[in-house]
Design a protein around this motif. Structure first.
Motif, PDB file in Angstrom:
ATOM      1  N   SER A   1       1.384   3.279   2.220  1.00  0.00           N
ATOM      2  CA  SER A   1       2.039   3.394   3.529  1.00  0.00           C
ATOM      3  C   SER A   1       3.029   2.263   3.799  1.00  0.00           C
ATOM      4  O   SER A   1       3.760   2.296   4.795  1.00  0.00           O
ATOM      5  CB  SER A   1       0.986   3.416   4.633  1.00  0.00           C
TER       6      SER A   1
ATOM      7  N   GLU B   1       0.862  -1.178   0.000  1.00  0.00           N
ATOM      8  CA  GLU B   1       0.000   0.000   0.000  1.00  0.00           C
ATOM      9  C   GLU B   1       0.902   1.233   0.000  1.00  0.00           C
ATOM     10  O   GLU B   1       2.116   1.125   0.221  1.00  0.00           O
ATOM     11  CB  GLU B   1      -0.884   0.000   1.254  1.00  0.00           C
TER      12      GLU B   1
ATOM     13  N   GLU C   1       1.354  -3.758   8.375  1.00  0.00           N
ATOM     14  CA  GLU C   1       0.186  -3.177   9.028  1.00  0.00           C
ATOM     15  C   GLU C   1      -0.985  -4.153   9.028  1.00  0.00           C
ATOM     16  O   GLU C   1      -1.140  -4.966   8.109  1.00  0.00           O
ATOM     17  CB  GLU C   1      -0.253  -1.909   8.291  1.00  0.00           C
TER      18      GLU C   1
ATOM     19  N   ALA D   1       1.350   4.817  13.424  1.00  0.00           N
ATOM     20  CA  ALA D   1       1.119   5.255  12.043  1.00  0.00           C
ATOM     21  C   ALA D   1       1.107   6.765  11.923  1.00  0.00           C
ATOM     22  O   ALA D   1       1.574   7.330  10.927  1.00  0.00           O
ATOM     23  CB  ALA D   1      -0.195   4.663  11.530  1.00  0.00           C
ATOM     24  N   SER D   2       0.613   7.460  12.937  1.00  0.00           N
ATOM     25  CA  SER D   2       0.556   8.924  12.892  1.00  0.00           C
ATOM     26  C   SER D   2       1.942   9.550  13.022  1.00  0.00           C
ATOM     27  O   SER D   2       2.166  10.683  12.588  1.00  0.00           O
ATOM     28  CB  SER D   2      -0.333   9.452  14.019  1.00  0.00           C
TER      29      SER D   2
ATOM     30  N   ARG E   1      -5.311  -4.272   9.147  1.00  0.00           N
ATOM     31  CA  ARG E   1      -6.274  -3.557   8.293  1.00  0.00           C
ATOM     32  C   ARG E   1      -6.586  -2.155   8.789  1.00  0.00           C
ATOM     33  O   ARG E   1      -7.040  -1.306   8.024  1.00  0.00           O
ATOM     34  CB  ARG E   1      -7.558  -4.382   8.172  1.00  0.00           C
ATOM     35  N   ASN E   2      -6.335  -1.899  10.077  1.00  0.00           N
ATOM     36  CA  ASN E   2      -6.616  -0.550  10.599  1.00  0.00           C
ATOM     37  C   ASN E   2      -5.470   0.428  10.370  1.00  0.00           C
ATOM     38  O   ASN E   2      -5.539   1.576  10.814  1.00  0.00           O
ATOM     39  CB  ASN E   2      -6.974  -0.624  12.090  1.00  0.00           C
ATOM     40  N   GLY E   3      -4.416  -0.037   9.694  1.00  0.00           N
ATOM     41  CA  GLY E   3      -3.313   0.848   9.353  1.00  0.00           C
ATOM     42  C   GLY E   3      -2.224   0.951  10.391  1.00  0.00           C
ATOM     43  O   GLY E   3      -1.236   1.655  10.187  1.00  0.00           O
ATOM     44  N   GLU E   4      -2.386   0.265  11.521  1.00  0.00           N
ATOM     45  CA  GLU E   4      -1.347   0.262  12.546  1.00  0.00           C
ATOM     46  C   GLU E   4      -0.481  -0.988  12.396  1.00  0.00           C
ATOM     47  O   GLU E   4      -0.914  -2.002  11.845  1.00  0.00           O
ATOM     48  CB  GLU E   4      -1.974   0.296  13.944  1.00  0.00           C
TER      49      GLU E   4
ATOM     50  N   ARG F   1       0.829  -4.271   4.021  1.00  0.00           N
ATOM     51  CA  ARG F   1      -0.379  -4.432   4.823  1.00  0.00           C
ATOM     52  C   ARG F   1      -0.980  -5.809   4.560  1.00  0.00           C
ATOM     53  O   ARG F   1      -0.994  -6.299   3.433  1.00  0.00           O
ATOM     54  CB  ARG F   1      -1.411  -3.361   4.480  1.00  0.00           C
TER      55      ARG F   1
END
Length: 336
Positions: free
Chosen positions: A72, A70, A124, A185-186, A126-129, A75
Motif C-alpha cells: 500500500s 508495503e 501509514e 485508506a479505503s 501500523r493500522n494502515g491509515e 509504513r
C-alpha cells in the motif's frame, strides 16, 4: 528579520525543483551544478526505485522513526530495514557526487525534503491509515524530521563549506490537508481538515529548528501562500501557470516584503523550448500589472521548471535548466 527567513536571491537566479531523470548520480549532479550556474541543487533520482523518491529519501532522514515499503506504500516500522538503509545509501551517493562537482563553490546551494504535512499524508501508521489521522503521530514525525534535517544540513555544510544552504520543503499536499481532501485508506472517505493555525505552527517550528532559509515548493493549485509567509518561509516556489487572479495580491505583497519567488515557467517534461525571454513574459506582465519596480525583478524572482524533471529525458532536463538560466538572465537584462 530572522536568520531563517533572511535570504537574498542572486541576480538572475535559476535552479531546479529537485528530481532529475535517470539513475546516474554523478551526471545528475554535474548537470544540476553546471546548468544552473549561480544556484545549484542536490538532485533526486526516483528512477532508482523506492528510497530514491522524495518520500523515501525524506523518511530515510528521520531520527528514531523508520519506514518500510508495503504493497500500500510506505509504513512505519520498529527498526531500520533494507528500505531505510537503501534510502540512506542513495542519499550518500548523491551527496558524494554533489561534493565532487562543488569543490571550491561559494554561494547558495539548495537541498530538498518533503515537508511535514505532505509526509504525514504519505506514510501509514501500523493500522494502515495515514499518519495525518493521528495528531500525536504528526507531532512525532515533525520533530523527527526537524532533527534529521538538521543533521543532513550539517553534513552538507561540511562537504561544501563555502555554500549558503537553502532548504526546500516540498508540500504539494498541503492544500488538500487544509481543505480536508486527503482520502482515507479505503478511499471512500477523507480525513478531517487540519486546523490552519496548527498547520502554520508546525511549519514555523520546523523552519525555526533547521537554522537555514526555507523555501516551500508546491506545484499544486491553490498554494497557501499567506499561511506559508506567516510561518516564516524565505521563499515560495510554485507553478506560475497555476496562479489565479486571487493570488496576485499575495504575490505582490511577498515581492515587496523580500520573499524570494521561485516561478516555475518551463515544462517539466519534454517540450519545445524556443525563446527564453518568452518563457518569463507572464512574470514580467504580472510585475507591471502590480506596479512593482522593474529594476527589482531580476533579484526577486528565480526561474525554475514548473515541477520536477523526473519524467523528462536526460537531454531535455539539461536543456530545460539551461533555458531557465537564460530566462532568468533576461529578467535582469530586460525587466520591462
Amino acid at each position: 528579520m530572522s536568520k531563517q527567513s533572511e535570504f537574498e536571491l542572486p541576480e538572475g537566479a535559476a535552479t531546479g525543483v529537485g528530481s532529475m531523470p535517470g539513475t546516474d548520480a554523478r551526471e545528475a549532479a554535474r548537470v544540476a551544478v553546471e546548468a544552473t550556474g549561480a544556484f545549484p541543487f542536490l538532485p533526486e533520482l526516483p528512477a532508482r526505485g523506492p528510497g530514491a523518491d522524495m518520500i523515501g529519501r525524506t523518511l530515510g532522514m528521520l531520527v528514531e522513526l523508520y519506514a518500510r515499503v508495503e504493497p500500500s506504500g510506505w509504513r512505519f516500522g520498529d527498526r531500520p530495514g533494507r528500505d531505510t538503509k537503501r534510502a540512506r545509501s542513495w542519499l550518500g551517493e548523491d551527496l558524494d557526487a554533489l561534493e565532487e562537482f562543488t569543490q571550491g563553490y561559494e554561494g547558495p546551494l539548495k537541498v530538498q525534503a518533503v515537508g511535514p504535512w505532505t509526509l504525514a499524508t504519505s506514510v501509514e501508521t501500523r493500522n494502515g491509515e495515514a499518519a495525518l489521522r493521528d495528531p500525536g503521530a504528526v507531532r512525532d514525525l515533525a520533530g523527527s524530521l526537524a532533527e534529521g534535517l538538521g543533521a543532513h544540513l550539517e553534513d552538507l555544510a561540511r562537504r561544501v563549506p563555502g555554500a549558503r544552504l537553502v532548504l526546500q520543503l516540498d508540500e504539494p499536499s498541503l492544500t488538500d490537508v487544509l481543505t480536508g481532501h486527503v482520502r482515507t485508506a479505503s478511499g471512500y472517505q477523507t480525513y478531517r481538515a487540519v486546523d490552519r493555525t496548527l498547520a502554520e505552527t508546525t511549519l514555523r517550528e520546523l523552519i525555526g529548528a533547521v537554522g537555514v532559509p526555507v523555501v516551500v515548493h508546491s506545484c499544486a493549485p491553490d498554494v497557501a501562500f499567506a499561511l506559508l509567509r506567516r510561518a516564516g518561509v524565505a521563499g515560495l516556489s510554485f507553478d506560475f501557470s497555476l496562479l489565479t487572479e486571487r493570488d496576485w495580491d499575495i504575490f505582490g505583497e511577498a515581492a515587496e516584503a523580500g520573499t524570494a519567488l521561485f516561478a516555475g515557467v518551463v515544462p517539466g517534461t519534454d517540450s519545445a523550448l524556443s525563446d527564453p525571454a518568452g518563457s518569463v513574459s507572464g512574470v514580467r506582465a504580472l510585475w507591471r500589472r502590480l506596479g512593482l519596480a522593474p529594476g527589482t525583478l531580476g533579484s526577486s524572482v528565480a526561474v525554475t521548471p514548473a515541477c520536477g524533471l523526473a519524467g523528462a529525458s536526460p537531454a531535455y532536463a539539461r536543456a530545460a535548466l539551461l533555458h531557465c538560466a537564460k530566462a532568468a538572465r533576461s529578467l535582469v537584462d530586460n525587466p520591462e
